[in-house]
Design a protein around this motif. Structure first.
Motif, PDB file in Angstrom:
ATOM      1  N   VAL A  25       0.847  -1.204   0.000  1.00  0.00           N
ATOM      2  CA  VAL A  25       0.000   0.000   0.000  1.00  0.00           C
ATOM      3  C   VAL A  25       0.883   1.256   0.000  1.00  0.00           C
ATOM      4  O   VAL A  25       0.643   2.205  -0.757  1.00  0.00           O
ATOM      5  N   HIS A  26       1.933   1.227   0.826  1.00  0.00           N
ATOM      6  CA  HIS A  26       2.751   2.423   1.041  1.00  0.00           C
ATOM      7  C   HIS A  26       3.569   2.766  -0.216  1.00  0.00           C
ATOM      8  O   HIS A  26       3.599   3.923  -0.655  1.00  0.00           O
ATOM      9  N   HIS A  27       4.228   1.761  -0.776  1.00  0.00           N
ATOM     10  CA  HIS A  27       5.067   2.006  -1.955  1.00  0.00           C
ATOM     11  C   HIS A  27       4.229   2.075  -3.240  1.00  0.00           C
ATOM     12  O   HIS A  27       4.346   3.015  -4.027  1.00  0.00           O
ATOM     13  N   ASP A  28       3.368   1.075  -3.447  1.00  0.00           N
ATOM     14  CA  ASP A  28       2.687   0.947  -4.748  1.00  0.00           C
ATOM     15  C   ASP A  28       1.522   1.927  -4.897  1.00  0.00           C
ATOM     16  O   ASP A  28       1.090   2.188  -6.025  1.00  0.00           O
ATOM     17  N   LYS A  29       0.988   2.420  -3.775  1.00  0.00           N
ATOM     18  CA  LYS A  29      -0.150   3.361  -3.850  1.00  0.00           C
ATOM     19  C   LYS A  29       0.287   4.769  -3.424  1.00  0.00           C
ATOM     20  O   LYS A  29       0.257   5.695  -4.221  1.00  0.00           O
ATOM     21  N   HIS A  30       0.707   4.918  -2.161  1.00  0.00           N
ATOM     22  CA  HIS A  30       1.028   6.272  -1.675  1.00  0.00           C
ATOM     23  C   HIS A  30       2.219   6.875  -2.420  1.00  0.00           C
ATOM     24  O   HIS A  30       2.110   7.955  -3.009  1.00  0.00           O
ATOM     25  N   HIS A  31       3.351   6.186  -2.385  1.00  0.00           N
ATOM     26  CA  HIS A  31       4.550   6.733  -3.033  1.00  0.00           C
ATOM     27  C   HIS A  31       4.309   6.901  -4.537  1.00  0.00           C
ATOM     28  O   HIS A  31       4.667   7.931  -5.126  1.00  0.00           O
ATOM     29  N   ALA A  32       3.687   5.905  -5.154  1.00  0.00           N
ATOM     30  CA  ALA A  32       3.431   5.971  -6.606  1.00  0.00           C
ATOM     31  C   ALA A  32       2.585   7.188  -6.963  1.00  0.00           C
ATOM     32  O   ALA A  32       2.828   7.854  -7.981  1.00  0.00           O
ATOM     33  N   THR A  33       1.612   7.512  -6.117  1.00  0.00           N
ATOM     34  CA  THR A  33       0.729   8.644  -6.403  1.00  0.00           C
ATOM     35  C   THR A  33       1.476   9.972  -6.310  1.00  0.00           C
ATOM     36  O   THR A  33       1.256  10.878  -7.121  1.00  0.00           O
ATOM     37  N   TYR A  34       2.397  10.077  -5.330  1.00  0.00           N
ATOM     38  CA  TYR A  34       3.192  11.312  -5.244  1.00  0.00           C
ATOM     39  C   TYR A  34       4.025  11.497  -6.514  1.00  0.00           C
ATOM     40  O   TYR A  34       4.133  12.604  -7.055  1.00  0.00           O
ATOM     41  N   VAL A  35       4.624  10.429  -7.010  1.00  0.00           N
ATOM     42  CA  VAL A  35       5.461  10.517  -8.209  1.00  0.00           C
ATOM     43  C   VAL A  35       4.603  10.877  -9.431  1.00  0.00           C
ATOM     44  O   VAL A  35       4.981  11.738 -10.238  1.00  0.00           O
ATOM     45  N   LYS A  36       3.447  10.253  -9.542  1.00  0.00           N
ATOM     46  CA  LYS A  36       2.544  10.504 -10.679  1.00  0.00           C
ATOM     47  C   LYS A  36       2.080  11.969 -10.670  1.00  0.00           C
ATOM     48  O   LYS A  36       2.134  12.652 -11.700  1.00  0.00           O
ATOM     49  N   THR A  37       1.659  12.457  -9.488  1.00  0.00           N
ATOM     50  CA  THR A  37       1.173  13.839  -9.389  1.00  0.00           C
ATOM     51  C   THR A  37       2.308  14.822  -9.652  1.00  0.00           C
ATOM     52  O   THR A  37       2.127  15.831 -10.338  1.00  0.00           O
ATOM     53  N   LEU A  38       3.506  14.528  -9.128  1.00  0.00           N
ATOM     54  CA  LEU A  38       4.685  15.361  -9.377  1.00  0.00           C
ATOM     55  C   LEU A  38       4.920  15.501 -10.883  1.00  0.00           C
ATOM     56  O   LEU A  38       5.098  16.621 -11.397  1.00  0.00           O
ATOM     57  N   ASN A  39       4.899  14.391 -11.612  1.00  0.00           N
ATOM     58  CA  ASN A  39       5.145  14.430 -13.053  1.00  0.00           C
ATOM     59  C   ASN A  39       4.057  15.215 -13.786  1.00  0.00           C
ATOM     60  O   ASN A  39       4.345  15.981 -14.709  1.00  0.00           O
ATOM     61  N   GLU A  40       2.807  15.057 -13.354  1.00  0.00           N
ATOM     62  CA  GLU A  40       1.702  15.796 -13.982  1.00  0.00           C
ATOM     63  C   GLU A  40       1.864  17.295 -13.766  1.00  0.00           C
ATOM     64  O   GLU A  40       1.645  18.095 -14.686  1.00  0.00           O
ATOM     65  N   LEU A  41       2.258  17.693 -12.550  1.00  0.00           N
ATOM     66  CA  LEU A  41       2.426  19.120 -12.250  1.00  0.00           C
ATOM     67  C   LEU A  41       3.575  19.713 -13.058  1.00  0.00           C
ATOM     68  O   LEU A  41       3.477  20.835 -13.574  1.00  0.00           O
ATOM     69  N   LEU A  42       4.666  18.970 -13.179  1.00  0.00           N
ATOM     70  CA  LEU A  42       5.817  19.462 -13.953  1.00  0.00           C
ATOM     71  C   LEU A  42       5.447  19.596 -15.422  1.00  0.00           C
ATOM     72  O   LEU A  42       5.807  20.585 -16.077  1.00  0.00           O
ATOM     73  N   GLU A  43       4.701  18.614 -15.931  1.00  0.00           N
ATOM     74  CA  GLU A  43       4.308  18.653 -17.339  1.00  0.00           C
ATOM     75  C   GLU A  43       3.401  19.853 -17.606  1.00  0.00           C
ATOM     76  O   GLU A  43       3.579  20.577 -18.585  1.00  0.00           O
ATOM     77  N   LYS A  44       2.435  20.069 -16.728  1.00  0.00           N
ATOM     78  CA  LYS A  44       1.494  21.175 -16.868  1.00  0.00           C
ATOM     79  C   LYS A  44       2.233  22.508 -16.863  1.00  0.00           C
ATOM     80  O   LYS A  44       1.875  23.445 -17.569  1.00  0.00           O
ATOM     81  N   ALA A  45       3.298  22.602 -16.044  1.00  0.00           N
ATOM     82  CA  ALA A  45       4.057  23.851 -15.931  1.00  0.00           C
ATOM     83  C   ALA A  45       5.143  23.958 -17.004  1.00  0.00           C
ATOM     84  O   ALA A  45       5.859  24.953 -17.060  1.00  0.00           O
ATOM     85  N   GLY A  46       5.273  22.935 -17.848  1.00  0.00           N
ATOM     86  CA  GLY A  46       6.290  22.952 -18.888  1.00  0.00           C
ATOM     87  C   GLY A  46       7.709  22.877 -18.345  1.00  0.00           C
ATOM     88  O   GLY A  46       8.654  23.361 -18.967  1.00  0.00           O
ATOM     89  N   LYS A  47       7.852  22.283 -17.163  1.00  0.00           N
ATOM     90  CA  LYS A  47       9.185  22.186 -16.552  1.00  0.00           C
ATOM     91  C   LYS A  47       9.782  20.812 -16.854  1.00  0.00           C
ATOM     92  O   LYS A  47       9.099  19.802 -16.779  1.00  0.00           O
ATOM     93  N   THR A  48      11.077  20.797 -17.176  1.00  0.00           N
ATOM     94  CA  THR A  48      11.765  19.523 -17.408  1.00  0.00           C
ATOM     95  C   THR A  48      13.057  19.460 -16.589  1.00  0.00           C
ATOM     96  O   THR A  48      14.165  19.461 -17.137  1.00  0.00           O
TER      97      THR A  48
END
Ligand code: MN
Length: 211
Positions: A25-48
């Motif tokens: 739960v901790h790695h595959d759900k919680h940690h995975a969601t932080y990484v997914k949201t981080l990537n979405e926010l960076l993409e939306k902001a055009g940051k690489t």
């Protein structure tokens, strides 16, 4: 894009302190969601960006709270996995000496660490960190807040005290979780490397760069 790294051990390797179910739960759900949201926010902001550490420091400066929270949580969890070991270890050498200087002995550090984590109100993290030069201190941070934005402070070990870290295995007994965690799981050889880095010998642990 930052990637969710696999755990450095098997899902059942930290049981009974942290069960296989909790790690999934901790790695595959919680940690995975932080990484997914981080990537979405960076993409939306055009940051690489390449470096997650830079994302965290920049977001702390500009006050981008959602980006900071997800970037810092991605970093904190990767560091947390790295700072644990399935094999019980004991601090040796310079780390043993630094613990003695700051806390008297390992039992003194355990007391300070458990008290800090058990007394921490709400979600967060409890850290053993070294100041530049190597003096050790126990501190806790709220929510996603971490030690990355603070120059002159190198984390050695950390324990997640969000309820998702221990509730399945220890219910509301955060103190019992911290005691069992401290006795079985800290990766003291990893911590010793971090202490060397704080003294200017070698590089501290870094999150894997974006791919
Ligand atoms: Mn967590």
């Amino acid at each position: 894009m930052f990637t969710l790294q696999p755990l450095p051990y098997a899902y059942d390797a930290l049981a009974p302190v942290i069960s296989e179910q909790t790690l999934h739960v901790h790695h595959d759900k919680h940690h995975a969601t932080y990484v997914k949201t981080l990537n979405e926010l960076l993409e939306k902001a055009g940051k690489t960006p390449d470096s997650l550490e830079q994302v965290i420091r920049d977001a702390a400066k500009t006050g981008e709270a959602k980006l900071f929270n997800n970037a810092a949580q991605a970093w904190n969890h990767s560091f947390f996995w790295a700072a644990m070991s399935p094999e019980k270890q004991t601090p040796t050498g310079e780390l043993h000496a630094a613990i003695g200087q700051a806390f008297g002995d390992l039992a003194g550090l355990r007391k300070a660490f458990v008290e800090e984590g058990a007394g921490h109100f709400g979600s967060g993290w409890v850290w053993l960190a070294a100041q530049d030069g190597g003096a050790l201190a126990v501190r806790s941070t709220h929510d996603a807040d971490d030690t990355v934005p603070r120059p002159g402070l190198t984390p050695l070990i950390v324990c997640d005290v969000w309820e998702h870290a221990y509730y399945l295995d220890h219910q509301n007994d955060r103190k019992g979780f911290l005691e069992a965690w401290f006795d079985a799981l800290p990766n003291w050889s990893f911590a010793a490397g971090q202490l060397c880095a704080a003294k200017g010998q070698g590089e501290p642990w870094r999150h894997p760069p974006a791919a």
